[in-house]
Design a protein around this motif. Structure first.
Motif, short mmCIF file in Angstrom:
data_model
loop_
_atom_site.label_atom_id
_atom_site.label_comp_id
_atom_site.label_asym_id
_atom_site.label_seq_id
_atom_site.Cartn_x
_atom_site.Cartn_y
_atom_site.Cartn_z
N LEU A 76 -4.88 -11.44 3.37
CA LEU A 76 -4.64 -12.00 4.71
C LEU A 76 -3.52 -11.23 5.41
N GLN A 77 -2.43 -10.99 4.68
CA GLN A 77 -1.29 -10.32 5.29
C GLN A 77 -1.61 -8.85 5.58
N TYR A 79 -4.57 -7.57 6.16
CA TYR A 79 -5.51 -7.48 7.28
C TYR A 79 -4.78 -7.73 8.61
N THR A 80 -3.96 -8.78 8.67
CA THR A 80 -3.35 -9.12 9.95
C THR A 80 -2.25 -8.14 10.34
N ALA A 81 -1.43 -7.72 9.38
CA ALA A 81 -0.25 -6.93 9.73
C ALA A 81 -0.52 -5.42 9.74
N TYR A 85 -3.52 -6.31 13.75
CA TYR A 85 -2.46 -6.52 14.72
C TYR A 85 -1.23 -5.74 14.28
N ILE A 87 2.10 -3.95 14.09
CA ILE A 87 3.35 -3.81 14.85
C ILE A 87 4.37 -3.19 13.89
N ILE A 89 7.83 -2.69 12.40
CA ILE A 89 9.09 -3.45 12.39
C ILE A 89 10.11 -2.67 11.57
N GLY A 93 7.15 1.03 8.04
CA GLY A 93 5.74 1.33 7.82
C GLY A 93 4.93 0.06 7.97
N LEU A 94 3.63 0.24 8.26
CA LEU A 94 2.81 -0.96 8.49
C LEU A 94 2.56 -1.71 7.19
N HIS A 95 2.29 -0.95 6.12
CA HIS A 95 2.06 -1.63 4.84
C HIS A 95 3.40 -1.82 4.13
N SER A 96 4.22 -2.71 4.68
CA SER A 96 5.56 -2.95 4.12
C SER A 96 5.45 -4.04 3.06
N ALA A 99 7.77 -7.20 1.94
CA ALA A 99 7.85 -8.36 2.84
C ALA A 99 6.66 -9.30 2.66
N PHE A 100 5.61 -8.82 2.00
CA PHE A 100 4.42 -9.67 1.82
C PHE A 100 4.47 -10.48 0.52
N VAL A 103 4.97 -14.72 0.58
CA VAL A 103 3.79 -15.50 0.97
C VAL A 103 2.69 -15.36 -0.09
N GLN B 158 -5.62 -13.36 20.43
CA GLN B 158 -5.80 -12.10 19.69
C GLN B 158 -4.51 -11.64 19.02
N TRP B 160 -1.52 -12.43 15.66
CA TRP B 160 -1.32 -13.04 14.35
C TRP B 160 0.17 -13.32 14.15
N PRO B 161 0.52 -14.28 13.28
CA PRO B 161 1.94 -14.49 12.97
C PRO B 161 2.53 -13.24 12.30
N GLN B 162 3.85 -13.08 12.41
CA GLN B 162 4.52 -11.90 11.86
C GLN B 162 4.95 -12.18 10.42
N PHE B 163 4.20 -11.61 9.48
CA PHE B 163 4.46 -11.88 8.06
C PHE B 163 5.69 -11.18 7.52
N ARG B 164 6.35 -10.36 8.31
CA ARG B 164 7.58 -9.73 7.82
C ARG B 164 8.81 -10.58 8.12
N TRP B 169 7.79 -16.95 6.15
CA TRP B 169 7.80 -17.24 4.70
C TRP B 169 8.14 -18.71 4.48
N PHE B 172 5.20 -21.04 4.85
CA PHE B 172 4.36 -21.07 3.66
C PHE B 172 5.06 -21.76 2.49
N ILE B 247 13.73 -18.86 -0.46
CA ILE B 247 13.17 -18.44 0.83
C ILE B 247 13.94 -19.08 1.98
#
Lengths: 180, 465
Positions: A76-77, A79-81, A85, A87, A89, A93-96, A99-100, A103, B158, B160-164, B169, B172, B247
């Motif tokens: 999920l993370q 795919y979305t990040a 979508y 961005i 940060i 890098g996008l595949h950071s 930070a995942f 969750v 269109q 998504w929430p920012q998972f970083r 966190w 969740f 967290i």
């Protein structure tokens, strides 16, 4: 089997202590009965061996639940990040991936816990509002302070008179016939 | 027959002398605990406590309504202090919840017999504390009716929430924690719900308990999976509870604010959570056990052990405070030194800081003395002081760190408004109301687990011999 027997669920012996129930269950197994069940108001240790139950697949169910949560949470993370979508940060890098992790961890625990609870309930055949054993006299004390051993009529070795004699020799508080 | 997986069994098991009165039997403990939710009369003490809680709950209703009508401007929040009471109260409530999971999960894995009599009650406390905690971040979003935007679902915007972000966190962590706590609590209740079903005389009550018990009949095959499920859940809840307050501390530690950006936060937040949680367990348990006459099941051993856990975690928290100061000095960073030494100890909020040190570092030292742990009135007052201290700790962390940043022209003071206090007191009402409803309708002690402490074994061993 006569017509009268067809309605018979089994014979149930009532005991006053968990120790007596354990011993009776062991004896019933040794006597060759296979369709037996023991009912107690608390888990009795040593019962697994006494009743001949060695293992359950529940831990496997929990493991796959946890794996599903872990893979699902991380995907999920990702795919979305990364894909849908993206961005950037902090230039990480996008595949950071670090930070995942939180969750992903939480999703693993969540799915494993669901698997443990619903696995336990469903593998136990619950919810089942009614069961013939509830017709046993005094069975409302099986959840309080009494212990019951049931030998089911479907047991190949079950014979109404012989099984009753066998149960009575175990020195129970009472033996009763239970019908469907 | 030898001891198997979990620490208690019937054959050959001798219960510790002081976790339960040995004159109790299966029938007597069932009666002692199981009759409380079924008694037809409403006790004057219960109705008084419930009404106090319910009156405070109306304060919450009023505060939430006023907030929703006028917006978050009614709180004392402004730049630079954008996190005030809402976050302080959120962290405080989540922390209180942690003792319940510690008692029910970690002490189960450690095979502590004394946990059994207080686990159910503490887990209920966890659920209600998490419910109170959840109110704050949702309202703090400003438009709580859009709080579902926090969840990742495909939407017409269109995005998504920012998972970083640690704040996501948190979403969740807290929702997983609440869900797993409910599951764990419910699984623990199933055999006791069956007991209540079998004891209830009123048809409707019997039907309700019976439905919730799912048709539990105490079969040996069922107990086997049940115990494996319980142990598994305990094994899952143990890292979970540690992760949750870790967290929560990341909300602070991952930022770059002096006073927040500290690697010691995760362990010291978890210790602080357990500290305040055990204090709350004692705050509730000391009056309850004497009001309902449960001294034979919730013994002085339980009180002693809870007090000792408070002492140990209180010392860890004290160590955390001193390490914050030491690292600020040792780092040589002037902003860290300003915030953690000059500003906290001598700034405009110095009173709150020193009150925190008094409540959280000085107070627990009294627990070294057996006499204090045995004096229930004094111990009860200490638990209140500790919970005030833990609230002040979060106040110090949140408010002092924010109110003076790098630019003196933007410095400002913060204090909660009447609506901040109203919502906080209101959640105390929500908590009290839920606790009183719980002890009225469900067995507050896990009856089947208390049965496991009773010496069936000796009797049966003698018969075998």
């Amino acid at each position: 089997m006569t017509d009268q027997d067809a309605s018979l669920y089994g014979l149930v012996a009532e005991f006053e202590t968990g120790g007596e129930l354990l011993k009776a269950t062991e004896n019933a197994r040794k006597a060759g009965y296979t369709r037996i069940d023991a009912y107690s108001p608390l888990p009795l240790h040593g019962m697994e061996e006494a009743i001949g139950q060695s293992y359950t697949r529940l831990p496997v169910v929990v493991f796959f639940g946890g794996m599903l949560g872990m893979i699902g949470g991380y995907s999920l993370q990702y795919y979305t990040a990364v894909i849908d979508y993206p961005i950037m940060i902090g230039g990480k890098g996008l595949h950071s991936w670090p930070a995942f992790i939180p969750v992903t961890f939480e999703c693993t625990i969540l799915f494993a816990a669901f698997a443990a609870v619903f696995g336990m309930i469903l593998m136990n055949g619950l919810p089942r509002p009614h069961h013939p054993i509830f017709e046993t006299p005094n069975f409302d004390r099986a959840s309080q302070d009494r212990f019951f051993l049931a030998i089911e009529a479907e047991d190949p070795k079950f014979e109404r008179a012989a099984t009753r004699t066998f149960l009575e020799e175990l020195n129970p508080h009472a033996v009763s016939e239970v019908t469907h | 027959m030898e001891t198997t997986t979990s620490g208690h069994n019937q054959a050959g098991y001798v219960p510790p002398p002081d976790v339960i009165d040995r004159s109790e039997t299966y029938g007597s403990v069932t009666n002692l605990i199981g009759s409380i939710p079924l008694e037809p009369r409403i006790r004057p003490g219960w109705i008084t406590g419930f009404l106090v809680g319910f009156a405070l709950l109306q304060v919450m209703l009023l505060s939430v309504t006023y907030l929703l009508v006028h917006g978050t401007g009614v709180w004392g929040l402004n730049i630079p202090v954008g996190w005030g009471f809402a976050i302080v109260n959120f962290v405080w409530w989540v922390g209180i919840g942690h003792a319940g999971t510690l008692i029910s999960a970690i002490l189960l894995l450690l095979k502590q017999d004394w946990r059994m009599a207080i686990a159910r009650f503490s887990e209920a406390m966890t659920l209600f504390a998490v419910a109170c905690a959840g109110v704050f971040p949702v309202l703090h979003t400003g438009r709580p009716w859009l709080a579902f935007w926090l969840l990742p679902y495909p939407n017409s915007m269109q995005i998504w929430p920012q998972f970083r972000s640690p704040l996501l966190w948190d979403v969740f962590a807290i929702s997983t924690y609440a869900t797993v706590s409910i599951l764990f609590w419910y699984v623990g209740l199933i055999p006791d719900l069956a007991t209540m079903r079998d004891r209830a005389k009123n048809k409707l009550i019997k039907y309700i308990y019976g439905t919730l018990a799912l048709g539990w009949r105490g079969s040996a095959w069922h107990w086997h999976r049940y115990e494996i499920a319980s142990l598994t859940l305990a094994g899952l809840a143990t890292p979970l509870v540690v992760s949750v307050h870790t967290i929560v501390s990341f909300d602070f530690a991952v930022s770059v604010i002096p006073g927040w950006h500290t690697t010691i936060f995760p362990p010291y937040f978890v210790a602080g959570a357990v500290y305040s949680g055990f204090a709350m367990v004692l705050t509730l348990l000391i009056p309850l056990r004497s009001y309902y006459g449960l001294q034979s099941v919730v013994t002085m051993r339980h009180i002693h052990n809870c007090a000792k856990v408070m002492l140990a975690t209180g010392l860890i928290v004290g160590y955390g405070y001193s390490m914050e100061i030491f690292i600020a000095w040792y780092s040589g960073v002037e902003y860290e030194q300003f915030m953690l030494i000059t500003e906290r100890m001598t700034g405009p909020y110095a009173l709150q800081y020193w009150a925190l040190i008094f409540c959280n570092v000085i107070t627990p030292q009294f627990l070294w003395f057996r006499g204090v742990r045995e004096n229930l009135v004094l111990l009860w007052i200490l638990t209140i002081v500790v919970n005030i201290g833990m609230w002040l700790e979060r106040y110090v962390i949140v408010v002092i760190s924010l109110h003076r940043d790098y630019l003196p022209s933007s410095w400002d003071m913060y204090s909660g408004t009447v609506w901040d206090w109203g919502l906080y007191i209101g959640t105390l009402g929500l908590f009290t109301t839920l606790i009183f409803l719980f002890i009225r309708v469900l067995p507050m002690i896990a009856i089947f687990e208390v049965r496991m402490l009773l010496p069936d074994a000796q009797k049966s061993e003698e018969k075998k011999a």
